[in-house]
Design a protein around this motif. Sequence first.
Motif, PDB file in Angstrom:
ATOM      1  N   LYS A  58       0.824  -1.204   0.000  1.00  0.00           N
ATOM      2  CA  LYS A  58       0.000   0.000   0.000  1.00  0.00           C
ATOM      3  C   LYS A  58       0.862   1.259   0.000  1.00  0.00           C
ATOM      4  CE  LYS A  58      -2.597   1.358   3.663  1.00  0.00           C
ATOM      5  NZ  LYS A  58      -3.720   1.306   4.606  1.00  0.00           N
ATOM      6  N   SER A  59       1.935   1.239   0.782  1.00  0.00           N
ATOM      7  CA  SER A  59       2.822   2.399   0.855  1.00  0.00           C
ATOM      8  C   SER A  59       4.158   1.986   1.460  1.00  0.00           C
ATOM      9  CB  SER A  59       2.187   3.516   1.683  1.00  0.00           C
ATOM     10  OG  SER A  59       2.044   3.096   3.027  1.00  0.00           O
ATOM     11  N   ILE A  60       5.079   2.926   1.436  1.00  0.00           N
ATOM     12  CA  ILE A  60       6.374   2.753   2.085  1.00  0.00           C
ATOM     13  C   ILE A  60       6.421   3.777   3.219  1.00  0.00           C
ATOM     14  CG2 ILE A  60       8.878   2.896   1.823  1.00  0.00           C
ATOM     15  CD1 ILE A  60       7.733   0.570   0.284  1.00  0.00           C
ATOM     16  N   ARG A  61       6.724   3.314   4.427  1.00  0.00           N
ATOM     17  CA  ARG A  61       6.755   4.193   5.589  1.00  0.00           C
ATOM     18  C   ARG A  61       8.187   4.371   6.058  1.00  0.00           C
ATOM     19  NH1 ARG A  61       6.704   4.219  11.126  1.00  0.00           N
ATOM     20  NH2 ARG A  61       6.960   1.980  11.323  1.00  0.00           N
ATOM     21  N   VAL A  62       8.528   5.578   6.433  1.00  0.00           N
ATOM     22  CA  VAL A  62       9.839   5.838   7.007  1.00  0.00           C
ATOM     23  C   VAL A  62       9.732   5.537   8.497  1.00  0.00           C
ATOM     24  CG1 VAL A  62      11.639   7.535   7.413  1.00  0.00           C
ATOM     25  CG2 VAL A  62      10.332   7.600   5.295  1.00  0.00           C
ATOM     26  N   ALA A  63      10.430   4.501   8.926  1.00  0.00           N
ATOM     27  CA  ALA A  63      10.406   4.098  10.326  1.00  0.00           C
ATOM     28  C   ALA A  63      11.481   4.884  11.075  1.00  0.00           C
ATOM     29  CB  ALA A  63      10.632   2.593  10.438  1.00  0.00           C
ATOM     30  N   GLN A  64      11.795   4.464  12.257  1.00  0.00           N
ATOM     31  CA  GLN A  64      12.759   5.182  13.082  1.00  0.00           C
ATOM     32  C   GLN A  64      14.140   5.241  12.434  1.00  0.00           C
ATOM     33  OE1 GLN A  64      13.069   3.205  16.813  1.00  0.00           O
ATOM     34  NE2 GLN A  64      13.449   1.215  15.931  1.00  0.00           N
ATOM     35  N   LYS A  65      14.781   6.369  12.600  1.00  0.00           N
ATOM     36  CA  LYS A  65      16.152   6.629  12.139  1.00  0.00           C
ATOM     37  C   LYS A  65      16.343   6.447  10.637  1.00  0.00           C
ATOM     38  CE  LYS A  65      18.170   5.604  16.577  1.00  0.00           C
ATOM     39  NZ  LYS A  65      19.153   4.845  17.332  1.00  0.00           N
ATOM     40  N   GLY A  66      15.303   6.672   9.852  1.00  0.00           N
ATOM     41  CA  GLY A  66      15.443   6.642   8.404  1.00  0.00           C
ATOM     42  C   GLY A  66      15.289   5.292   7.749  1.00  0.00           C
ATOM     43  N   TRP A  67      15.079   4.228   8.514  1.00  0.00           N
ATOM     44  CA  TRP A  67      14.853   2.911   7.918  1.00  0.00           C
ATOM     45  C   TRP A  67      13.465   2.870   7.319  1.00  0.00           C
ATOM     46  CZ3 TRP A  67      18.952   0.016   7.269  1.00  0.00           C
ATOM     47  CH2 TRP A  67      20.035   0.193   8.122  1.00  0.00           C
ATOM     48  N   LEU A  68      13.270   2.039   6.309  1.00  0.00           N
ATOM     49  CA  LEU A  68      11.982   1.963   5.628  1.00  0.00           C
ATOM     50  C   LEU A  68      11.254   0.667   5.953  1.00  0.00           C
ATOM     51  CD1 LEU A  68      12.885   3.316   2.080  1.00  0.00           C
ATOM     52  CD2 LEU A  68      12.072   4.562   4.066  1.00  0.00           C
ATOM     53  N   ALA A  69       9.936   0.748   5.869  1.00  0.00           N
ATOM     54  CA  ALA A  69       9.085  -0.424   6.054  1.00  0.00           C
ATOM     55  C   ALA A  69       8.002  -0.385   4.975  1.00  0.00           C
ATOM     56  CB  ALA A  69       8.449  -0.428   7.434  1.00  0.00           C
ATOM     57  N   ALA A  70       7.672  -1.537   4.440  1.00  0.00           N
ATOM     58  CA  ALA A  70       6.600  -1.645   3.452  1.00  0.00           C
ATOM     59  C   ALA A  70       5.300  -1.906   4.200  1.00  0.00           C
ATOM     60  CB  ALA A  70       6.876  -2.779   2.474  1.00  0.00           C
ATOM     61  N   VAL A  71       4.272  -1.118   3.896  1.00  0.00           N
ATOM     62  CA  VAL A  71       2.962  -1.282   4.511  1.00  0.00           C
ATOM     63  C   VAL A  71       2.110  -2.075   3.533  1.00  0.00           C
ATOM     64  CG1 VAL A  71       0.943  -0.115   5.466  1.00  0.00           C
ATOM     65  CG2 VAL A  71       3.217   0.902   5.733  1.00  0.00           C
ATOM     66  N   ARG A  72       1.621  -3.217   3.989  1.00  0.00           N
ATOM     67  CA  ARG A  72       0.780  -4.060   3.141  1.00  0.00           C
ATOM     68  C   ARG A  72      -0.629  -3.490   3.072  1.00  0.00           C
ATOM     69  NH1 ARG A  72       2.295 -10.166   5.171  1.00  0.00           N
ATOM     70  NH2 ARG A  72       4.406 -10.184   4.321  1.00  0.00           N
ATOM     71  N   THR A  73      -1.441  -4.048   2.199  1.00  0.00           N
ATOM     72  CA  THR A  73      -2.824  -3.591   2.056  1.00  0.00           C
ATOM     73  C   THR A  73      -3.645  -3.870   3.304  1.00  0.00           C
ATOM     74  OG1 THR A  73      -3.340  -5.680   0.936  1.00  0.00           O
ATOM     75  CG2 THR A  73      -2.865  -3.755  -0.455  1.00  0.00           C
ATOM     76  N   ASP A  74      -3.234  -4.836   4.129  1.00  0.00           N
ATOM     77  CA  ASP A  74      -3.939  -5.116   5.390  1.00  0.00           C
ATOM     78  C   ASP A  74      -3.354  -4.324   6.567  1.00  0.00           C
ATOM     79  OD1 ASP A  74      -1.545  -6.412   5.749  1.00  0.00           O
ATOM     80  OD2 ASP A  74      -2.428  -8.356   6.252  1.00  0.00           O
ATOM     81  N   ASP A  75      -2.534  -3.306   6.274  1.00  0.00           N
ATOM     82  CA  ASP A  75      -1.910  -2.404   7.249  1.00  0.00           C
ATOM     83  C   ASP A  75      -0.838  -3.051   8.119  1.00  0.00           C
ATOM     84  OD1 ASP A  75      -3.257  -0.175   6.366  1.00  0.00           O
ATOM     85  OD2 ASP A  75      -4.934  -0.465   7.742  1.00  0.00           O
ATOM     86  N   SER A  76      -0.420  -4.276   7.818  1.00  0.00           N
ATOM     87  CA  SER A  76       0.735  -4.847   8.511  1.00  0.00           C
ATOM     88  C   SER A  76       1.995  -4.317   7.842  1.00  0.00           C
ATOM     89  CB  SER A  76       0.690  -6.377   8.474  1.00  0.00           C
ATOM     90  OG  SER A  76       0.791  -6.838   7.149  1.00  0.00           O
ATOM     91  N   GLU A  77       3.089  -4.311   8.587  1.00  0.00           N
ATOM     92  CA  GLU A  77       4.333  -3.758   8.076  1.00  0.00           C
ATOM     93  C   GLU A  77       5.411  -4.818   7.970  1.00  0.00           C
ATOM     94  OE1 GLU A  77       5.708  -0.430  10.274  1.00  0.00           O
ATOM     95  OE2 GLU A  77       3.949   0.784   9.813  1.00  0.00           O
ATOM     96  N   VAL A  78       6.261  -4.657   6.971  1.00  0.00           N
ATOM     97  CA  VAL A  78       7.426  -5.508   6.793  1.00  0.00           C
ATOM     98  C   VAL A  78       8.633  -4.588   6.725  1.00  0.00           C
ATOM     99  CG1 VAL A  78       8.582  -7.176   5.298  1.00  0.00           C
ATOM    100  CG2 VAL A  78       6.095  -7.228   5.535  1.00  0.00           C
ATOM    101  N   LYS A  79       9.552  -4.728   7.683  1.00  0.00           N
ATOM    102  CA  LYS A  79      10.755  -3.908   7.668  1.00  0.00           C
ATOM    103  C   LYS A  79      11.622  -4.313   6.488  1.00  0.00           C
ATOM    104  CE  LYS A  79      10.834  -3.124  12.596  1.00  0.00           C
ATOM    105  NZ  LYS A  79      11.563  -3.304  13.845  1.00  0.00           N
ATOM    106  N   LEU A  80      12.226  -3.322   5.852  1.00  0.00           N
ATOM    107  CA  LEU A  80      13.079  -3.570   4.694  1.00  0.00           C
ATOM    108  C   LEU A  80      14.533  -3.455   5.136  1.00  0.00           C
ATOM    109  CD1 LEU A  80      11.154  -1.435   2.055  1.00  0.00           C
ATOM    110  CD2 LEU A  80      10.903  -3.866   2.553  1.00  0.00           C
ATOM    111  N   PRO A  81      15.206  -4.603   5.318  1.00  0.00           N
ATOM    112  CA  PRO A  81      16.603  -4.554   5.756  1.00  0.00           C
ATOM    113  C   PRO A  81      17.482  -3.847   4.726  1.00  0.00           C
ATOM    114  CG  PRO A  81      15.761  -6.802   5.849  1.00  0.00           C
ATOM    115  CD  PRO A  81      14.734  -5.973   5.165  1.00  0.00           C
ATOM    116  N   ALA A  82      18.411  -3.064   5.217  1.00  0.00           N
ATOM    117  CA  ALA A  82      19.426  -2.388   4.403  1.00  0.00           C
ATOM    118  C   ALA A  82      18.841  -1.343   3.463  1.00  0.00           C
ATOM    119  CB  ALA A  82      20.256  -3.401   3.624  1.00  0.00           C
ATOM    120  N   VAL A  83      17.624  -0.876   3.709  1.00  0.00           N
ATOM    121  CA  VAL A  83      17.015   0.156   2.880  1.00  0.00           C
ATOM    122  C   VAL A  83      16.702   1.353   3.775  1.00  0.00           C
ATOM    123  CG1 VAL A  83      15.153   0.755   1.298  1.00  0.00           C
ATOM    124  CG2 VAL A  83      15.991  -1.574   1.376  1.00  0.00           C
TER     125      VAL A  83
END
Length: 119
Positions: A58-83
């Motif tokens: 659904k979107s890409i969220r900027v998590a703490q300290k600039g790390w990114l997480a992918a937000v799924r359509t069901d609003d769960s998040e998957v952290k993106l390592p090294a991104v």
Amino acid sequence: MAICITPVAWLAPGTQALYVVPLGLAWWVLRNRTTVDPEKLLVRTTFGSTVLPWTDVKSIRVAQKGWLAAVRTDDSEVKLPAVRFIHLPALSLVSGGRVPDPTAEPDAEVTEEPVSSEE
């Protein structure tokens, strides 16, 4: 790291098990990654992996300290390592524009001036 552990690892019997530390660190460095292509995100963590088709993101969220997480359509998040935030322009390019590039400058509006005809 293995060279630095060597003097300590041979002090007493059984301390050779300290050589597991650099092996574990090497595994973590080589394993954790995020691979992006036009069809999907492949998120690999230390002991697992997740495939996210772009249709499920659904979107890409900027998590703490600039790390990114992918937000799924069901609003769960998957952290993106090294991104990190700095990788967003490349992520936008590889994803085919599915992720907007926040660093891109908006297109300049074209203003037309009337042309005077002097004959």
